[in-house]
Design a protein around this motif. Sequence first.
Motif, short mmCIF file in Angstrom:
data_model
loop_
_atom_site.label_atom_id
_atom_site.label_comp_id
_atom_site.label_asym_id
_atom_site.label_seq_id
_atom_site.Cartn_x
_atom_site.Cartn_y
_atom_site.Cartn_z
N SER A 41 13.03 -22.12 39.37
CA SER A 41 14.36 -21.97 38.73
C SER A 41 14.77 -22.72 37.53
O SER A 41 15.50 -22.32 36.51
N GLN A 83 19.26 -16.39 40.62
CA GLN A 83 18.69 -16.20 41.78
C GLN A 83 19.87 -15.85 42.91
O GLN A 83 19.52 -14.86 43.57
N ASP A 158 14.94 -14.36 38.02
CA ASP A 158 14.75 -15.44 38.74
C ASP A 158 15.00 -14.87 40.38
O ASP A 158 16.01 -14.67 40.77
MG MG Z 1 14.95 -20.80 42.59
#
Ligand code: MG
Lengths: 227, 293
Positions: A41, A83, A158
């Motif tokens: 990330s 995410q 992500d």
């Molecule tokens: Mg991550």
Amino acid sequence: MLEATDITVTFGRHRVLDRAAVTVSPGEVVGLAGPSGCGKSTLARVLALLLRPSGGRVVLDGQPVHRWRHRAPRRTAVGLIFQQPRLAVDPRFTLLDVITEPLRANRRPLTRAHELAEELGLTPELHSRRPHEVSDGQLQRACVARALALEPRYLICDEMTTMLDASTQAHLVARIEAYRERTGAGVLAVSHDIELLERWSGGNVRELAPTLPIKEAAPATGERSSA
Amino acid sequence: MAAPKTRWRARPETSGRVTGWPARRHRLALGTLAVLVAAVVLVPLFARLDQQLVDLPSSGLAPSWAHPFGTDEVGRDVLLRSIYGLRVSLLVGLTAAVAGVLIGGLVGLAAGTAGGGVDRLLMRIVDGFNALPHLLFGIFIVALFSPSAIAVIVSVAVTHWTTAARIVRSEVLSLRGRPFVDAAISGGSSRARIVRRHFLPNLAPHLLLAAVLMIPHAIWHETALSFLGLGLPAHLASLGNMINDGQRSLLAGDWWSSLFPGLLILLPTLAISALAQHLRDRSSPRHRSESAL
Ligand SMILES: [Mg+2]
Ligand SMILES: Nc1ncnc2c1ncn2[C@@H]1O[C@H](COP(=O)(O)OP(=O)(O)OP(=O)(O)O)[C@@H](O)[C@H]1O
């Protein structure tokens, strides 16, 4: 081409990325795999021009990036799907607000938002709901629509589908594939699910190796604190 | 590495859905405030107070049907003057609180948004203001002006904006690191747009709470300054002036001319504090998600 080389990121004394590199060409899907906590990330944020790395360089379509965050004029050329959709939308926004916000910020026609919402399967009654009134999957659809709103040349996903069921996952991947085919955008798919990445990118998967904590970086002591 | 121990325990019933006394308390507070505000708005329409009027023959009368709160040492009706006084106090309190929260909000927003050197400088100034004894500093400020409502408002606002500045700054710092702000930046939003679209709406409840909490405090300061003879002009009916006048007749046994104005300070400040507490409970995330179901 979106190209990152020798990217080093440190938070305080903790080195998260150590000379990481990744390249995405227009029209191509690149998979980025790696265990949890290895800095996927973080690398995604660097590539989206949201985080200035402590070292290394990012080159966007032939131009080296010197300015980051608000000061990066070309930041909208890279779209990022976060995410955790819950954290990635303002709790006071409706789903339609989420999609129209980048269009408003860039003075683009807002009709595009409705098309995108429909494309991603957000029914009209969901448009006026707030994040706490919709499911994770519905929220992530809005986030994908938001990321596509400005037609970025590169799209970073992500862990886009990590917490979603198989059919939603297939639907979102298909939407992004359709976008890629239509616009020739480059896609960086980030996940710890190698199988998904292999399938999506046709085997074009890079592994991001975890960095060792600076002190223990010397010989091979097996213990690794990232969990 | 040992897994962190998770302790489960029942949450105290103070947040979330409130039942019993706390729930009734905020209704009682609202009712009290409604009555007081109605009195302050409506009574002056029907009974005009001549601020200069003196009626010596009826001075020092105890409470009766004609004068429910009695009369003061120069024969003025304490009830009517108390209502006019409360009006001044509420107005001054409200204006001072809004002004203080606006100043503090702007400083906190600038500090939190700009960060770095600007943040350090502004916070140093906040610390400086906090280090001053604020009642004394307030007295110093009103002493610069001739007694007037504006002087009192300026004095209270200038000594009380720091709390709002701290609240807003820490809130902005926490907002700034949220992924949704990253998402907005990635979507091409400018700094100003992020402040307008994300920071201000998310700060609004905190600002409201800070303002409501500040009103009673501002009222106390207004009365304290007037009591010391530094606030509003002495002939004007204000609660502080009335208590100041009343303390002289207290020695003669006229308890009513200071007791009733005193109660009228206590009542709205308690009610507003109860209301502020209710607002705070209600804005806790658990209650919000519960009431959203
Ligand atoms: Mg991550
Ligand atoms: N703002 C921050 N401050 C300090 N440390 C951070 C910060 N953000 C991330 N880290 C650390 O950096 C490391 C990498 O985080 P990152 O979120 O990039 O991992 P990831 O590979 O995406 O993991 P996951 O697969 O669980 O999402 C972690 O050890 C994390 O604790």
